[in-house]
Design an enzyme around this catalytic site. Sequence first.
Site, PDB file in Angstrom:
ATOM      1  N   PRO A  88       0.518 -17.298 -53.563  1.00  0.00           N
ATOM      2  CA  PRO A  88      -0.359 -18.279 -52.934  1.00  0.00           C
ATOM      3  C   PRO A  88      -1.808 -18.204 -53.417  1.00  0.00           C
ATOM      4  O   PRO A  88      -2.449 -17.164 -53.308  1.00  0.00           O
ATOM      5  CB  PRO A  88      -0.257 -17.941 -51.441  1.00  0.00           C
ATOM      6  CG  PRO A  88       0.360 -16.594 -51.356  1.00  0.00           C
ATOM      7  CD  PRO A  88       0.993 -16.275 -52.642  1.00  0.00           C
ATOM      8  N   GLU A  89      -2.285 -19.300 -53.967  1.00  0.00           N
ATOM      9  CA  GLU A  89      -3.687 -19.436 -54.355  1.00  0.00           C
ATOM     10  C   GLU A  89      -4.236 -20.612 -53.545  1.00  0.00           C
ATOM     11  O   GLU A  89      -3.582 -21.073 -52.612  1.00  0.00           O
ATOM     12  CB  GLU A  89      -3.791 -19.695 -55.867  1.00  0.00           C
ATOM     13  CG  GLU A  89      -3.171 -18.579 -56.700  1.00  0.00           C
ATOM     14  CD  GLU A  89      -3.297 -18.787 -58.202  1.00  0.00           C
ATOM     15  OE1 GLU A  89      -4.220 -19.508 -58.645  1.00  0.00           O
ATOM     16  OE2 GLU A  89      -2.467 -18.234 -58.943  1.00  0.00           O
TER      17      GLU A  89
END
Length: 274
Positions: free
Chosen positions: A2-3
């Site tokens: 997750p970014e």
Amino acid sequence: MPELPEVETIVADLRPHLVGRTITRCELAFPTIVRHPEPEEFIDAVVGMRIESVGRRGKYILIRFDNNVLLVVHLGMTGQLRLVDAVSPLAKHTHAVFFLENNMQLRYRDTRRFGRLLLGTQEALLSSKKMPQLGPEPIDPEFAAEELYRRLRKRRTALKAVLLDQGAIAGVGNIYADESLHRARLRPDRIARTVSKRSAVRLHESLRESLLVAIANRGSSVDTYRDAWGEIGGQQEKLLVYGRAGEPCFTCGRPLSSIRIAGRTTVFCRTCQH
DNA sequence: TTAAATTCCTGTAAGC
DNA sequence: TGCTTACAGGAATTTA
């Protein structure tokens, strides 16, 4: 992993379902996932709280309660925050469960446990150094190319290392660092301060484009990323370089190179990126 | 002060 | 087939 785009997707999905809800109970199956305050204190403080808003800062999910207290969630590498019916079976590696008054549960799950949960006012978390000082939001319209250029000029390390530095720019991780550098036709190992104003303007545009397109496609499920409903994103099929080492560059057809920068696998095109 | 290296952690896949 | 080993990486921490 997750970014910014993945976190933004989760936050946007959760917001309409969480705002106004009250946490009636909290169970920690793996208490050390809570980094602040002590687990018992965390549970005591969060139970009975009503959710006022759901937001994002960099890769951090910010769940705000009505007395200015924040529940901060960082997903690390494999963290997942899901909203499920209370009767749905508990998935493996579920470390925290927040019970809501409408018989739904917000569950935090994290195989590698690189993620963390924090609770406190923003001021308290910042001053206790439990939350770092973050750089500007790259998709904020206020974030100007000039600002990026100023920040790059200060650094004598690889361009990609600066993009990954959360204190320089918030929310960029390995996927979108490689993607935006490819779009900007800049080598990831270029020393940041040697980048021209012209190139910085291009990188600014590429960064925004890479992130906004990824948000529109609900993020990249290259590893274990899932949205708040457990569904995969769509951006992984549209990535230009990440995870494509040895495969042909979409622009020139030559095989993409792989090197290591700041301890991360870095994929780029030796022909197209300078 | 800044930059680089180390550490944490488990699932997956490659290699024998 | 089954075992061992290398690898994936965000960011706090340690070392240079």
